[in-house]
Scaffold this active site. Structure first.
Site, PDB file in Angstrom:
ATOM      1  N   ASP A 243      -6.523   9.523 -12.862  1.00  0.00           N
ATOM      2  CA  ASP A 243      -5.420  10.633 -11.812  1.00  0.00           C
ATOM      3  C   ASP A 243      -5.954  11.921 -12.363  1.00  0.00           C
ATOM      4  O   ASP A 243      -5.903  12.367 -13.464  1.00  0.00           O
ATOM      5  CB  ASP A 243      -4.381   9.931 -11.441  1.00  0.00           C
ATOM      6  CG  ASP A 243      -3.601  10.301 -10.598  1.00  0.00           C
ATOM      7  OD1 ASP A 243      -3.913  10.496  -9.802  1.00  0.00           O
ATOM      8  OD2 ASP A 243      -2.637   9.270 -10.299  1.00  0.00           O
TER       9      ASP A 243
ATOM     10  N   HIS B 233      -7.341  18.373  -6.066  1.00  0.00           N
ATOM     11  CA  HIS B 233      -5.894  18.339  -6.378  1.00  0.00           C
ATOM     12  C   HIS B 233      -6.645  16.544  -7.644  1.00  0.00           C
ATOM     13  O   HIS B 233      -5.392  15.846  -8.108  1.00  0.00           O
ATOM     14  CB  HIS B 233      -5.113  17.857  -5.372  1.00  0.00           C
ATOM     15  CG  HIS B 233      -4.272  18.798  -5.035  1.00  0.00           C
ATOM     16  ND1 HIS B 233      -3.034  19.272  -5.138  1.00  0.00           N
ATOM     17  CD2 HIS B 233      -5.144  19.818  -4.187  1.00  0.00           C
ATOM     18  CE1 HIS B 233      -3.041  20.047  -3.955  1.00  0.00           C
ATOM     19  NE2 HIS B 233      -3.873  20.181  -4.523  1.00  0.00           N
TER      20      HIS B 233
HETATM   21  P1  ADP Z   1      -1.130  10.689  -5.085  1.00  0.00           P
HETATM   22  O1  ADP Z   1      -1.289  12.911  -4.859  1.00  0.00           O
HETATM   23  O2  ADP Z   1      -2.309  10.282  -5.531  1.00  0.00           O
HETATM   24  O3  ADP Z   1      -0.640  10.172  -3.719  1.00  0.00           O
HETATM   25  P2  ADP Z   1       0.757  11.765  -6.972  1.00  0.00           P
HETATM   26  O4  ADP Z   1       1.403  11.055  -8.232  1.00  0.00           O
HETATM   27  O5  ADP Z   1       0.751  13.086  -7.093  1.00  0.00           O
HETATM   28  O6  ADP Z   1      -0.226  10.952  -7.119  1.00  0.00           O
HETATM   29  O7  ADP Z   1       2.416  11.785  -6.077  1.00  0.00           O
HETATM   30  C1  ADP Z   1       3.024  11.255  -4.595  1.00  0.00           C
HETATM   31  C2  ADP Z   1       3.706  11.830  -4.420  1.00  0.00           C
HETATM   32  O8  ADP Z   1       4.165  10.634  -3.523  1.00  0.00           O
HETATM   33  C3  ADP Z   1       5.128  11.089  -5.366  1.00  0.00           C
HETATM   34  O9  ADP Z   1       5.501  12.763  -5.747  1.00  0.00           O
HETATM   35  C4  ADP Z   1       5.309  10.165  -5.676  1.00  0.00           C
HETATM   36  O10 ADP Z   1       6.900  10.041  -5.703  1.00  0.00           O
HETATM   37  C5  ADP Z   1       5.205   9.758  -4.047  1.00  0.00           C
HETATM   38  N1  ADP Z   1       4.911   8.554  -3.142  1.00  0.00           N
HETATM   39  C6  ADP Z   1       3.767   7.353  -4.333  1.00  0.00           C
HETATM   40  N2  ADP Z   1       4.003   6.577  -3.710  1.00  0.00           N
HETATM   41  C7  ADP Z   1       5.191   5.930  -2.765  1.00  0.00           C
HETATM   42  C8  ADP Z   1       6.445   5.116  -2.888  1.00  0.00           C
HETATM   43  N3  ADP Z   1       5.267   4.237  -2.885  1.00  0.00           N
HETATM   44  N4  ADP Z   1       7.157   5.174  -2.181  1.00  0.00           N
HETATM   45  C9  ADP Z   1       7.360   6.390  -2.216  1.00  0.00           C
HETATM   46  N5  ADP Z   1       6.938   8.143  -2.547  1.00  0.00           N
HETATM   47  C10 ADP Z   1       6.528   7.996  -3.320  1.00  0.00           C
HETATM   48  O1  F6P Z   2      -4.424  12.816  -4.618  1.00  0.00           O
HETATM   49  C1  F6P Z   2      -4.934  13.304  -3.475  1.00  0.00           C
HETATM   50  C2  F6P Z   2      -4.317  13.841  -2.205  1.00  0.00           C
HETATM   51  O2  F6P Z   2      -5.153  13.848  -1.027  1.00  0.00           O
HETATM   52  C3  F6P Z   2      -2.728  13.963  -2.244  1.00  0.00           C
HETATM   53  O3  F6P Z   2      -1.928  15.144  -2.338  1.00  0.00           O
HETATM   54  C4  F6P Z   2      -1.833  13.336  -1.514  1.00  0.00           C
HETATM   55  O4  F6P Z   2      -0.408  12.458  -1.677  1.00  0.00           O
HETATM   56  C5  F6P Z   2      -2.695  11.688  -1.318  1.00  0.00           C
HETATM   57  O5  F6P Z   2      -4.035  12.134  -1.623  1.00  0.00           O
HETATM   58  C6  F6P Z   2      -2.613  11.138  -0.300  1.00  0.00           C
HETATM   59  O6  F6P Z   2      -4.133  10.639   0.373  1.00  0.00           O
HETATM   60  P1  F6P Z   2      -4.450  11.434   2.142  1.00  0.00           P
HETATM   61  O7  F6P Z   2      -3.764  12.245   2.422  1.00  0.00           O
HETATM   62  O8  F6P Z   2      -5.743  10.617   2.517  1.00  0.00           O
HETATM   63  O9  F6P Z   2      -3.263   9.679   3.111  1.00  0.00           O
END
Ligand code: ADP
Ligand code: F6P
Length: 464
Positions: free
Chosen positions: A361, A155
């Site tokens: 990212d 991912h």
């Molecule tokens: P990551 O996988 O690194 O967390 P992504 O942007 O790909 O980042 O996905 C994150 C998901 O979590 C998205 O659906 C987003 O709306 C949600 N998310 C991220 N930050 C927040 C936050 N601060 N509050 C609520 N939802 C969040």
């Molecule tokens: O982007 C990588 C990831 O594993 C996401 O799938 C997930 O939203 C995020 O990191 C959360 O991380 P953790 O499982 O460490 O809380």
């Protein structure tokens, strides 16, 4: 049809730890609930001793989870996965903190996952392993006699070969993951970087555009960008305009243009750099003409770099408000806690500018969600890091270098001043890139490539 077995570090067991699992869970939950199958991984709990998997059945999906011991959690999750692999994979080696025992624990936990999973497997299962926590799992499964189709999806990004080599142990882990049949990446550049690492450091050879081979075993490398359910997210955002959180936010803004950042509180997300860009914008614009809301959900709080980041952004936010605020107006609103996804959708629709500027990212689903949330008649503008995987698809966004605060400030100003016709044209291009697909289609495409038929059609160069 063969059963699907998903393996991931975090498992979003309904009613258990729902709401904490983030991008991976959002992407896979719908697919699994429609197809049924088994989802195996960590329970999210730390227990005194290892115990057998706990199995619950919900809407046709079996969720099997194991607890980690305190030492396993420290070494495998906090230590090697998030203290070494995560920063390396995002090209931030100065944030790595390596301890040799953590690598041993990482490998041991991967073997423990295999030991717990194998007795639950059926012969015709298709196994789909997820993310950097489980790079050793494909080899551990093969060593335990699992021969069926096994896929792995990363991912997160994969950096250039020299940058990958800085993580102690990476050579063995790349060899381990090459024990699967299909390796999926977010972008073509991640795939090429991985291939160069596998060839340069792990002894793999390239046997085709999408094919590597290690020790006579062929592995296909594919590109499968993660997607969101854009029409559903759009409907949620529109409906949220009547809900209290969006109405209160709108009322508090009055005539101010809203800039919005939504992230996990993670060093890869570029939050300090973004705040510096915002400081420059706010210093140039009249007081009370704009406001920024940054929502930063705490994440991985045991990892030192994340603790330091929290202090850094608290300090930066205080400095912006004390320098530029007025008795009746503060330019920056910083919330260090998650908000409900529906609520965030409404906030996105209210925001004139979505500021999504990670240093690096894998995909960044927030960028796609921001596009989906917009009112087509009067859309906001996405300012997007060129180092997010989403930039390969959302080419009509204002693409920025997150290391260049001045460049980001200029892009934010351009977004604030952009005429309606240009905003609409850019939004329509972005919408076209995300509207026709979905997380289910993303998953189905991966699983189709992992079907025995698709795998049999592959050239099996060099094998007897
Ligand atoms: P990551 O996988 O690194 O967390 P992504 O942007 O790909 O980042 O996905 C994150 C998901 O979590 C998205 O659906 C987003 O709306 C949600 N998310 C991220 N930050 C927040 C936050 N601060 N509050 C609520 N939802 C969040
Ligand atoms: O982007 C990588 C990831 O594993 C996401 O799938 C997930 O939203 C995020 O990191 C959360 O991380 P953790 O499982 O460490 O809380």
């Amino acid at each position: 049809m063969s059963r699907i077995v998903v393996v991931s570090n975090r498992v979003p067991v309904p009613q258990g730890n729902a709401g904490q699992a983030g991008g991976l869970a959002v992407a896979l939950l719908g697919l699994m609930q429609r197809r049924g199958g088994l989802w195996f991984g960590w329970s999210g709990a730390v227990a005194e001793a290892a115990s057998p998997p706990n199995l619950v059945q919900r809407s046709g999906v079996g969720y099997a989870t194991i607890d980690l011991t305190e030492a396993e959690h420290r070494g495998y999750y906090t230590g090697y996965s998030n203290g070494v692999l995560w920063p390396m994979l995002h090209g931030l080696p100065h944030l790595m903190s390596f301890r040799r025992p953590d690598l041993d624990t990482y490998r041991r936990v991967n073997r423990r996952f295999a030991d717990a999973l194998v007795p639950m497997l059926r012969q015709d299962d298709r196994i789909w392993v997820h993310d950097y926590h489980l790079l050793s799992l494909p080899a551990a499964l093969r060593q335990r006699g699992v021969l069926g189709p096994t896929g792995f999806y990363l991912h997160v990004p994969f950096p250039a070969a020299d940058a990958a080599a800085v993580a102690p142990g990476i050579r063995g882990l790349v060899q381990d993951v090459l024990a699967c049949d299909l390796l999926g990446f977010q972008t073509a550049s991640d795939r090429e970087n991985f291939a160069a690492t596998a060839i340069g450091f792990a002894g793999a050879v390239r046997t085709g555009d999408e094919m590597l081979e290690l020790g006579g075993r062929p592995v296909r490398l594919g590109v499968f960008p993660a997607e969101i359910a854009a029409p559903e997210f759009a409907a949620t955002a529109a409906a949220q305009m009547q809900a209290e959180p969006a109405r209160l936010l709108a009322r508090s803004l009055r005539e101010q243009a809203l800039l919005l950042g939504v992230d996990r509180l993670d060093p890869t997300k570029g939050i300090p750099e973004r705040l510096e860009a915002f400081r420059r914008v706010a210093a140039r614009r009249p007081p009370r003409s704009l406001a920024m809301l940054q929502i930063a959900a705490p994440s991985r709080e045991d990892v030192a770099a994340y603790k330091r980041l929290r202090q850094e952004i608290d300090t930066a936010a205080g400095a912006i408000n004390s320098e530029l605020g007025e008795p009746d107006w503060l330019p920056l609103r910083l919330l260090a806690r998650p908000q409900a996804r529906d609520t965030v959708a409404g906030f996105m629709r209210l925001a004139r500018v979505g500021v999504v500027t990670p240093l690096r990212d894998g995909m960044n689903l927030v960028a796609k969600e921001y596009v989906a949330a917009q009112d087509p008649a009067d859309p906001g503008v996405l300012v997007l890091s060129r180092f997010a995987g989403a930039a390969a698809q959302l080419t009509s966004a204002l693409l920025v270098n997150p290391h260049d605060a001045e460049g980001m400030a200029e892009a934010i100003c351009a977004a604030l001043d952009m005429p309606l016709a240009e905003r609409r044209a850019r939004w329509q291009d972005a919408w076209a890139a995300i509207a026709e697909t979905s997380p289910e289609r993303w998953g189905e495409e991966f699983l189709r490539a992992l079907s025995p038929e698709a795998l049999d059609r592959l050239p099996v160069a060099g094998t007897a």
